[in-house]
Design an enzyme around this catalytic site. Structure first.
Site, short mmCIF file in Angstrom:
data_model
loop_
_atom_site.label_atom_id
_atom_site.label_comp_id
_atom_site.label_asym_id
_atom_site.label_seq_id
_atom_site.Cartn_x
_atom_site.Cartn_y
_atom_site.Cartn_z
N ASN A 243 66.00 53.13 33.35
CA ASN A 243 66.91 53.83 32.45
C ASN A 243 66.55 55.32 32.39
O ASN A 243 66.27 55.89 31.34
CB ASN A 243 66.88 53.23 31.04
CG ASN A 243 68.17 53.45 30.28
OD1 ASN A 243 69.05 54.20 30.73
ND2 ASN A 243 68.30 52.83 29.12
N HIS A 274 68.81 51.94 20.46
CA HIS A 274 69.19 50.68 21.10
C HIS A 274 69.92 49.74 20.14
O HIS A 274 70.78 48.97 20.58
CB HIS A 274 67.95 49.96 21.65
CG HIS A 274 67.56 50.42 23.03
ND1 HIS A 274 66.72 51.49 23.24
CD2 HIS A 274 67.91 49.96 24.25
CE1 HIS A 274 66.55 51.66 24.53
NE2 HIS A 274 67.27 50.75 25.17
#
Length: 420
Positions: A243, A274
């Site tokens: 990521n 998140h």
């Protein structure tokens, strides 16, 4: 900062609504995914405008100086950057200057250093073709999807907390299954992020430049490097290649600007971004311990094993195994989501890696020893030296144009940042 707090707060409210009102524990394609990407864009652009218009140039880091936006974007430019069709669903994040350079169709430029040390600027007038890069990434997508649909379901992460498995399996078997089950969970991310990258490339976005042999590189906004992930020999190496754009966002908006405990603040921000599942917070808080412990071990021990290539290879193999187990141990709550199964897993392992990390931090200093500093130039694993050089190049490769600067000045800034 107001923009940052408002955007992140609004995202959190929406995630709470989705999780605790609609479908707790269910992975679904809903509005929160695109909003996570837009939150990154809104906040990163806010800081880039602040750096470019309200801070002194000498107060900026090289990367902040090159990404700084010196002119307030128009409404059309702002909405285009945040809501363009290429990255609205799955990203990846890109800097505002890279996006504007692409969308305005400016010439591609390459700067490299010649053997004699002189700077050589080359101008490429024709747009390079993304066809080969797109085809390769679609192939990776197909293989990742096939793996996910055939293998992943046969290796569920939940089996790690199965009562019968925990009672009958030996410790080596349990740790081996932990590794393979978490490795099998990664291809769905490989599929999504590689497909998003291919979509941007197909539209012509993501070109990073040519190498000295004239080979094109379409990884300006790539989100992962699979080979480095699977062969990581340190916690940091794994995080640097997983990521990627989110890691760069965390670095730019938090790590570089935090005055107290930047590592801890960065992991907490990552957990908030998140979502609101408790498992996310367990994972990222565990990640703080693992990162600090891995850093301490690497700074204090690795330099003893780099003088001989054979010894270094053995050390890299051992650290690869340790890194893969540590990563798998850390991210189990991220997959399980809830508190109870996460603590069931950790308690079944007697919190062994948590305790080991704390002991490491008590024994070893975090700062590199003097001897370790001398050996630092050869710390990379034998199979990743070249790949890490490309990683460094991409992380410091920024757009070379801005409306209030000449192209030549921006290229110089970009090259100086790369050298630093």
């Amino acid at each position: 900062r107001y923009c940052f707090v408002f955007a992140l707060g609004y995202l959190t409210v929406c995630q709470i609504t989705r999780v605790y009102i609609f479908d707790y524990g269910q992975y679904s394609a809903d509005f929160s995914g695109p909003m996570m990407i837009i939150t990154q864009k809104i906040t990163s652009l806010a800081f880039e405008i602040h750096d470019g218009m309200f801070r002194k140039n000498e107060d900026l880091t090289p990367s902040q100086r090159c990404l700084a936006v010196r002119r307030m974007p128009s409404l059309l430019e702002y909405l285009s950057y945040n809501c363009n069709f290429m990255g609205i669903l799955a990203g990846p994040l890109c800097s505002y200057k890279d996006y504007i350079t692409f969308i305005e169709g400016r010439s591609y430029q390459l700067q490299q250093s010649e053997a004699n040390g002189k700077e050589d600027t080359k101008y490429e007038q024709m747009d390079p073709s993304p066809n080969l890069a797109v085809a390769q990434k679609l192939l990776v997508c197909g293989l990742s999807l096939l793996f996910h649909m055939t293998i992943t379901k046969t290796l569920p992460v939940e089996y790690n907390i199965d009562d019968n498995f925990r009672a009958t399996a030996s410790w080596p078997i349990r740790f081996f299954y932990l590794y393979v089950s978490l490795m099998a969970a990664r291809p769905k991310y490989y599929f999504a992020w590689t497909l998003a990258d291919a979509i941007n490339n197909a539209a012509g976005f993501g070109f990073r430049g040519y190498d000295k042999n004239g080979v094109t590189h379409w990884d300006l906004i790539s989100n992962l490097r699979i080979q480095q992930i699977e062969f990581s020999t340190s916690f940091k190496m794994f995080l640097d290649n997983w990521n990627i754009q989110t890691a760069l966002w965390l670095k730019r908006v938090c790590y570089e600007r935090a005055t107290v405990s930047p590592t801890i603040q960065t992991f907490i921000l990552s957990a908030i971004w998140h979502g609101v599942y408790p498992g996310y917070y367990l994972t990222f808080l565990t990640g703080v311990l693992m990162t600090l412990a891995a850093r301490a071990i690497r700074n204090n021990i690795r330099h003893y094993f780099v003088e001989s290539s054979a010894v270094k290879l053995c050390y890299d193999i051992i650290t690869w195994m340790a890194t893969q187990v540590a990563i798998s141990y850390t991210v189990v709550p991220f997959v399980l989501l809830s508190i109870k199964p996460s603590f069931t897993f950790y308690s079944s392992c007697y919190f062994c890696l948590h305790i080991a990390s704390i002991l490491v931090l008590l024994v070893f200093p975090l700062k590199r020893t003097q001897k370790g500093s001398k050996k630092h130039e050869s710390i990379q694993p034998v199979w990743s030296n070249k790949l890490e050089e490309e990683n460094l190049l991409q992380k410091n490769s920024y757009s070379t144009t801005n409306n209030s600067f000449s192209q030549k000045q921006e290229i110089t800034c970009r090259y100086q940042a790369l050298k630093q």
